[in-house]
Design a protein around this motif. Structure first.
Motif, PDB file in Angstrom:
ATOM      1  N   SER A  30       0.728  -1.252  -0.063  1.00 43.35           N
ATOM      2  CA  SER A  30       0.147   0.080   0.005  1.00 43.35           C
ATOM      3  C   SER A  30       0.784   1.232   0.105  1.00 43.35           C
ATOM      4  O   SER A  30       0.448   2.274  -0.566  1.00 43.35           O
ATOM      5  N   LEU A  31       2.118   1.308   0.879  1.00 41.12           N
ATOM      6  CA  LEU A  31       2.913   2.389   0.840  1.00 41.12           C
ATOM      7  C   LEU A  31       3.504   2.637  -0.457  1.00 41.12           C
ATOM      8  O   LEU A  31       3.451   3.791  -0.983  1.00 41.12           O
ATOM      9  N   THR A  34       0.874   4.167  -2.933  1.00 40.64           N
ATOM     10  CA  THR A  34       0.461   5.355  -2.710  1.00 40.64           C
ATOM     11  C   THR A  34       1.681   6.273  -3.262  1.00 40.64           C
ATOM     12  O   THR A  34       1.284   7.135  -3.655  1.00 40.64           O
ATOM     13  N   CYS A  37       1.005   6.583  -6.853  1.00 40.38           N
ATOM     14  CA  CYS A  37      -0.272   6.991  -7.100  1.00 40.38           C
ATOM     15  C   CYS A  37       0.186   8.803  -7.207  1.00 40.38           C
ATOM     16  O   CYS A  37      -0.430   9.377  -7.930  1.00 40.38           O
ATOM     17  N   PHE A  38       0.639   9.189  -6.214  1.00 37.81           N
ATOM     18  CA  PHE A  38       0.909  10.590  -6.053  1.00 37.81           C
ATOM     19  C   PHE A  38       2.070  11.050  -7.062  1.00 37.81           C
ATOM     20  O   PHE A  38       1.716  11.897  -7.707  1.00 37.81           O
ATOM     21  N   CYS A  95      -6.019   8.112  -1.625  1.00 35.96           N
ATOM     22  CA  CYS A  95      -4.752   7.100  -1.487  1.00 35.96           C
ATOM     23  C   CYS A  95      -4.451   7.297  -0.026  1.00 35.96           C
ATOM     24  O   CYS A  95      -4.031   6.321   0.526  1.00 35.96           O
ATOM     25  N   ILE A  96      -4.777   8.606   0.454  1.00 35.92           N
ATOM     26  CA  ILE A  96      -4.546   8.559   2.109  1.00 35.92           C
ATOM     27  C   ILE A  96      -5.391   7.424   2.836  1.00 35.92           C
ATOM     28  O   ILE A  96      -4.884   6.626   3.730  1.00 35.92           O
ATOM     29  N   LEU A  99      -4.137   3.971   2.172  1.00 35.21           N
ATOM     30  CA  LEU A  99      -2.977   3.628   3.130  1.00 35.21           C
ATOM     31  C   LEU A  99      -3.377   3.515   4.336  1.00 35.21           C
ATOM     32  O   LEU A  99      -2.713   2.540   5.135  1.00 35.21           O
ATOM     33  N   THR A 133     -12.022   0.549  -5.597  1.00 38.47           N
ATOM     34  CA  THR A 133     -10.632   0.732  -6.426  1.00 38.47           C
ATOM     35  C   THR A 133     -10.884  -0.039  -7.702  1.00 38.47           C
ATOM     36  O   THR A 133     -10.051   0.317  -8.854  1.00 38.47           O
ATOM     37  N   TYR A 237      -3.108  -1.361  -5.546  1.00 38.43           N
ATOM     38  CA  TYR A 237      -4.137  -1.193  -4.387  1.00 38.43           C
ATOM     39  C   TYR A 237      -5.357  -2.240  -4.438  1.00 38.43           C
ATOM     40  O   TYR A 237      -5.700  -2.773  -3.147  1.00 38.43           O
TER      41      TYR A 237
END
Length: 258
Positions: A30-31, A34, A37-38, A95-96, A99, A133, A237
């Protein structure tokens, strides 16, 4: 093998064990998703916004003489730029949340706290994240395909200019290359009654040498790459949330729940 009776060594081993447990509780898939994704959304939104603005300038300058011909394109660019602002905000918050959900449902929590605790609401929330998702991944796949259209247009335009330059070196007459054109109307950028709607010959070659063309082309490539990175993040995800939900269901059947 070690003199564990010494107090300083016991404290050192205790800190080491604590660090290992903390690192084990991090949901690394997940990290990574993230961060991807960012990165992808930053490229897609930032470069896409500027590329659309430059596209309007190119069409207005070289492909149309009447403002009524590209008023629809200008309106589309304006509204899509607002959509980009919304996409950036939505994916940042989502995304937050994903996570945070990964930290909550990761199986490493069992090793950290000595007990795995999950509720029916938590499992329902994980299932909701999986469905949402997955839907977003399907929608973003269409966005990724749509982003390839301007890249294809500018690639064809660059290749056409390259062909004109080669012919200009081999043939003495410039007028012989007037039949080589790039028609923006064929790609839906302008209506069919737009004048001139296309650029031909050495005029087209001169457009490809401008700074606006190179910058816009590079921006569209970066936006296309960003859309692909964001799509990869959504697939990660889906895998991570599905695995976390499966762990919750498995441990729930074992009776490890509160």
């Amino acid at each position: 093998m070690f003199p564990v009776r010494q107090p300083w060594l016991c404290k050192a081993l205790g800190c080491y064990d604590c660090c290992i447990r903390c690192l084990g509780a991090v949901p690394y898939p997940s990290l990574v998703a993230t961060l991807l994704c960012f990165t992808g959304m930053a490229l897609f939104c930032g470069c896409g916004h500027e590329a659309l603005a430059n596209t309007e300038v190119l069409v207005e300058t070289y492909f149309s003489r009447n403002i009524q011909d590209y008023v629809i394109l200008a309106s589309f660019i304006k509204y899509f730029q607002y959509v980009i602002y919304g996409l950036a905000s939505f994916f940042f918050l989502y995304c937050i949340l994903l996570l945070a959900e990964g930290f909550y449902t990761t199986s490493a929590i069992k090793q950290t706290f000595g007990e795995f605790r999950s509720t029916r609401c938590g499992r329902c929330l994980s299932l909701t994240f999986i469905i949402v998702t997955y839907i977003l991944a399907v929608i973003w796949l269409a966005v990724f395909a749509f982003t390839a259209i301007p890249v294809f247009f500018f690639f064809n335009m660059a290749q056409t200019c390259h062909t004109i330059n080669i012919l200009a070196e081999t043939t003495p007459s410039i007028n012989q290359h007037g039949w080589i054109c790039m028609d923006a109307r064929q790609y839906g950028l302008l209506p069919w009654n737009a004048m001139p709607g296309k650029a031909c010959g050495m005029t087209l070659a001169s457009i490809c040498k401008t700074k606006e063309f190179f910058v816009t082309y590079d921006l569209y490539i970066a936006a296309f790459a960003g859309a692909g990175i964001a799509l990869l993040a959504l697939f990660l995800y889906v895998v991570a949330t599905t695995y976390n939900y499966a762990v919750l269901r498995f441990l729930g059947r074992k009776g490890l729940r509160c």
